[in-house]
Design a protein around this motif. Sequence first.
Motif, PDB file in Angstrom:
ATOM      1  N   SER A  61       0.829  -1.200   0.000  1.00 31.75           N
ATOM      2  CA  SER A  61       0.000   0.000   0.000  1.00 31.75           C
ATOM      3  C   SER A  61       0.863   1.249   0.000  1.00 31.75           C
ATOM      4  O   SER A  61       0.600   2.217  -0.724  1.00 31.75           O
ATOM      5  N   ASN A 161       3.751  -9.263  -8.210  1.00 30.23           N
ATOM      6  CA  ASN A 161       3.938  -7.821  -8.089  1.00 30.23           C
ATOM      7  C   ASN A 161       5.399  -7.457  -7.855  1.00 30.23           C
ATOM      8  O   ASN A 161       5.906  -6.479  -8.420  1.00 30.23           O
ATOM      9  N   SER A 176      -0.689   1.796 -11.755  1.00 32.55           N
ATOM     10  CA  SER A 176      -1.438   0.736 -12.438  1.00 32.55           C
ATOM     11  C   SER A 176      -1.636  -0.494 -11.571  1.00 32.55           C
ATOM     12  O   SER A 176      -2.389  -1.398 -11.923  1.00 32.55           O
ATOM     13  N   LEU A 177      -0.973  -0.555 -10.420  1.00 35.21           N
ATOM     14  CA  LEU A 177      -1.056  -1.723  -9.541  1.00 35.21           C
ATOM     15  C   LEU A 177      -2.188  -1.618  -8.516  1.00 35.21           C
ATOM     16  O   LEU A 177      -2.350  -2.502  -7.688  1.00 35.21           O
ATOM     17  N   GLN A 178      -2.949  -0.543  -8.572  1.00 31.18           N
ATOM     18  CA  GLN A 178      -4.018  -0.348  -7.598  1.00 31.18           C
ATOM     19  C   GLN A 178      -5.020  -1.504  -7.637  1.00 31.18           C
ATOM     20  O   GLN A 178      -5.465  -2.003  -6.600  1.00 31.18           O
ATOM     21  N   GLY A 179      -5.369  -1.939  -8.853  1.00 27.15           N
ATOM     22  CA  GLY A 179      -6.310  -3.058  -8.970  1.00 27.15           C
ATOM     23  C   GLY A 179      -5.735  -4.325  -8.379  1.00 27.15           C
ATOM     24  O   GLY A 179      -6.445  -5.095  -7.728  1.00 27.15           O
ATOM     25  N   GLU A 180      -4.432  -4.557  -8.595  1.00 26.83           N
ATOM     26  CA  GLU A 180      -3.758  -5.720  -8.011  1.00 26.83           C
ATOM     27  C   GLU A 180      -3.813  -5.635  -6.484  1.00 26.83           C
ATOM     28  O   GLU A 180      -4.057  -6.633  -5.807  1.00 26.83           O
ATOM     29  N   ASN A 182      -6.005  -4.153  -4.557  1.00 25.90           N
ATOM     30  CA  ASN A 182      -7.349  -4.425  -4.035  1.00 25.90           C
ATOM     31  C   ASN A 182      -7.626  -5.925  -3.968  1.00 25.90           C
ATOM     32  O   ASN A 182      -8.231  -6.423  -3.017  1.00 25.90           O
ATOM     33  N   GLY A 183      -7.171  -6.670  -4.991  1.00 25.75           N
ATOM     34  CA  GLY A 183      -7.365  -8.119  -4.995  1.00 25.75           C
ATOM     35  C   GLY A 183      -6.570  -8.795  -3.894  1.00 25.75           C
ATOM     36  O   GLY A 183      -7.070  -9.689  -3.202  1.00 25.75           O
ATOM     37  N   LYS A 185      -5.504  -7.384  -1.132  1.00 24.05           N
ATOM     38  CA  LYS A 185      -6.096  -6.988   0.155  1.00 24.05           C
ATOM     39  C   LYS A 185      -7.280  -7.886   0.505  1.00 24.05           C
ATOM     40  O   LYS A 185      -7.405  -8.347   1.651  1.00 24.05           O
ATOM     41  N   SER A 186      -8.127  -8.164  -0.477  1.00 26.01           N
ATOM     42  CA  SER A 186      -9.289  -9.021  -0.258  1.00 26.01           C
ATOM     43  C   SER A 186      -8.852 -10.442   0.122  1.00 26.01           C
ATOM     44  O   SER A 186      -9.392 -11.044   1.052  1.00 26.01           O
TER      45      SER A 186
END
Length: 212
Positions: A61, A161, A176-180, A182-183, A185-186
């Motif tokens: 993060s 990553n 561009s890694l924000q989507g990665e 979020n996944g 984190k979940s």
Amino acid sequence: MKIYLIIAVSVFLFSCQSVYYAAWEKVGVEKRDILIDRVEDAKDSQQDAQKQFSSALEQLSALIKYDGGELQEAYELLKDEFESSEKAAELVSDRINKVESVAEALFDEWSDELEKYTNANLRRDSKKRLVNTQQRYKALLSSMRKAEAKMPPVLSALRDNVLYLKHNLNANVIGSLQGEFNGIKSDINQLIDEMNKAIKESTTFIEAMQTQ
């Protein structure tokens, strides 16, 4: 040839375990005591793994929120967190395997020794306790393995990553890694939830074993 090697290794390991348990029994430590200790160790390793995976998520993060600091340093910290997460996961699996190993030895011994009773009432009561203990253990192991199964996907995502950043370390790529993120984190949140369930099962199992 391979099958004979596997059999030979299995026999060797079984022999080593038997000697190990026998040595402890000579000083008054039974398999049930070892099982309790190993469940406690497994629980501790899961608690440590929770902290480690959370720490890796925090570092990822921080990297994604890059605001002009030393990018290479942030990457190195993330790489260290990933490697520490790998080690934490390995320790969790190792300790679960050790729980399973001593549990199998305990239940085999317990079952075999039922035949040695001359008092039918005592045999019946002991068998009932064995069945109850096996049922609690089955729930415990299932919970531990379920939590364990959540670790590889998280490690794979973190590894991807880290590898990607290793060869594409620049400010433009970070966003561009924000989507990665979020996944991941979940997945880590799900992992922590499953580990909490396993930790709770461990505490319940230990308490039951100590009062049985």
